[in-house]
Design a protein around this motif. Structure first.
Motif, PDB file in Angstrom:
ATOM      1  N   SER A   1      41.047  38.998  31.396  1.00 45.64           N
ATOM      2  CA  SER A   1      42.471  38.941  32.172  1.00 45.64           C
ATOM      3  C   SER A   1      43.112  40.192  32.716  1.00 45.64           C
ATOM      4  O   SER A   1      43.056  41.154  32.207  1.00 45.64           O
ATOM      5  CB  SER A   1      43.515  38.239  31.085  1.00 45.64           C
ATOM      6  N   ILE A   2      43.120  40.037  34.153  1.00 37.26           N
ATOM      7  CA  ILE A   2      43.913  41.099  34.526  1.00 37.26           C
ATOM      8  C   ILE A   2      45.449  41.090  34.719  1.00 37.26           C
ATOM      9  O   ILE A   2      46.137  42.022  35.017  1.00 37.26           O
ATOM     10  CB  ILE A   2      43.314  41.800  35.719  1.00 37.26           C
ATOM     11  N   LYS A   3      45.746  39.936  34.766  1.00 34.01           N
ATOM     12  CA  LYS A   3      47.329  39.452  34.856  1.00 34.01           C
ATOM     13  C   LYS A   3      47.839  38.107  34.378  1.00 34.01           C
ATOM     14  O   LYS A   3      46.814  37.263  34.575  1.00 34.01           O
ATOM     15  CB  LYS A   3      47.428  39.389  36.465  1.00 34.01           C
ATOM     16  N   SER A   4      48.693  37.954  33.385  1.00 28.47           N
ATOM     17  CA  SER A   4      49.026  36.843  33.073  1.00 28.47           C
ATOM     18  C   SER A   4      50.423  36.923  32.328  1.00 28.47           C
ATOM     19  O   SER A   4      50.821  37.935  32.056  1.00 28.47           O
ATOM     20  CB  SER A   4      47.978  36.349  31.955  1.00 28.47           C
ATOM     21  N   GLY A   5      51.139  35.669  32.079  1.00 28.10           N
ATOM     22  CA  GLY A   5      52.464  35.551  31.704  1.00 28.10           C
ATOM     23  C   GLY A   5      52.404  36.224  30.227  1.00 28.10           C
ATOM     24  O   GLY A   5      53.087  36.974  29.663  1.00 28.10           O
TER      25      GLY A   5
ATOM     26  N   ALA B   1      45.965  44.784  26.832  1.00 30.21           N
ATOM     27  CA  ALA B   1      44.675  44.008  27.146  1.00 30.21           C
ATOM     28  C   ALA B   1      43.857  44.244  28.367  1.00 30.21           C
ATOM     29  O   ALA B   1      42.953  44.411  28.505  1.00 30.21           O
ATOM     30  CB  ALA B   1      44.842  42.231  26.614  1.00 30.21           C
ATOM     31  N   SER B   2      44.709  43.927  29.391  1.00 29.98           N
ATOM     32  CA  SER B   2      44.154  44.116  30.723  1.00 29.98           C
ATOM     33  C   SER B   2      43.597  45.698  31.156  1.00 29.98           C
ATOM     34  O   SER B   2      42.884  45.953  31.670  1.00 29.98           O
ATOM     35  CB  SER B   2      45.102  43.655  31.900  1.00 29.98           C
TER      36      SER B   2
ATOM     37  N   TRP C   1      40.549  46.266  23.762  1.00 35.31           N
ATOM     38  CA  TRP C   1      39.118  46.340  23.998  1.00 35.31           C
ATOM     39  C   TRP C   1      38.776  47.816  23.859  1.00 35.31           C
ATOM     40  O   TRP C   1      39.378  48.651  24.298  1.00 35.31           O
ATOM     41  CB  TRP C   1      38.803  46.112  25.424  1.00 35.31           C
ATOM     42  N   GLN C   2      37.620  47.941  22.803  1.00 38.01           N
ATOM     43  CA  GLN C   2      36.928  49.228  22.649  1.00 38.01           C
ATOM     44  C   GLN C   2      35.803  49.061  23.474  1.00 38.01           C
ATOM     45  O   GLN C   2      35.023  48.177  23.438  1.00 38.01           O
ATOM     46  CB  GLN C   2      36.693  49.589  21.314  1.00 38.01           C
TER      47      GLN C   2
END
Length: 196
Positions: free
Chosen positions: A110-114, A120-121, A148-149
């Motif tokens: 995900s690069i954009k979400s509500g 995360a992005s 994310w690692q």
């Protein structure tokens, strides 16, 4: 059923010129999280070159939650589709990956979400950037405070082997029947309580 179709002529030419074997075999390409994929690399040179898709999570006829692509040619229709999907949508990058053993998969961070955190992005993008341009990496989701690692391979001359297909052809195969282009898609009808 709709199709993700950037360049139908290219696909037709590729399949026509493919010889006696017919269209390339894509069996086995799936959407996967990279956490258990060992060392892998991401196809492309820079993050901006990756396709971006708008997705939603809806149930299929068997009651399994699936990712569907929302693809509409005008804003009004797109808003109506998203509304019928309970306003549940994400913008995801399509990271075409192959692991050390030659298994090709799609990672859809995900690069954009509500509801998704910026962390995360941002950490997904950092991992994808690290894995581009033939660089081998490992990546795994740690938790909501870390994201994310990712780690780079200490050094290898290994070259990735990609399926002889366009990104669009792989998306067509992976999302077969799960590309929503109109309000009469069976997953939307099912989600709003209608009969399919």
């Amino acid at each position: 059923m709709g199709k993700f179709n950037k360049d139908l002529a290219q696909k037709t030419t590729l399949e026509t010129m493919g010889g006696n074997d017919g269209p390339p075999d894509t069996s086995g390409v799936e959407i996967k999280s990279p956490g258990k994929m060992y060392w892998f690399t991401v196809k492309g040179l820079k993050f901006e070159d990756l396709l971006q898709i708008t997705t939603t999570q809806l149930f299929d006829p068997d009651g399994e939650l699936q990712t569907y692509i929302i693809q509409a040619d005008n804003n009004s229709l797109r808003e109506k589709i998203i509304n019928k999907a309970d306003d549940n949508f994400n913008v995801k990058a399509v990271a075409r990956c192959v692991n050390w053993f030659g298994t090709e998969f799609l990672w859809l961070p995900s690069i954009k979400s509500g509801g998704n955190s910026k962390l995360a992005s941002q950490t997904a993008r950092k991992a994808v950037d690290r894995g581009l341009n033939g660089n081998w990496i490992k990546a795994k989701w740690k938790d909501n405070s870390v994201g994310w690692q990712s780690w780079s391979h200490p050094g290898t001359d290994k070259k990735p082997e990609w399926l002889p297909m366009t990104d669009e052809e792989i998306i067509d195969q992976v999302f077969d029947g799960r590309i929503i282009e109109s309000l009469d898609h069976e997953a939307l009808i099912r989600n709003s309580g209608g009969k399919v």
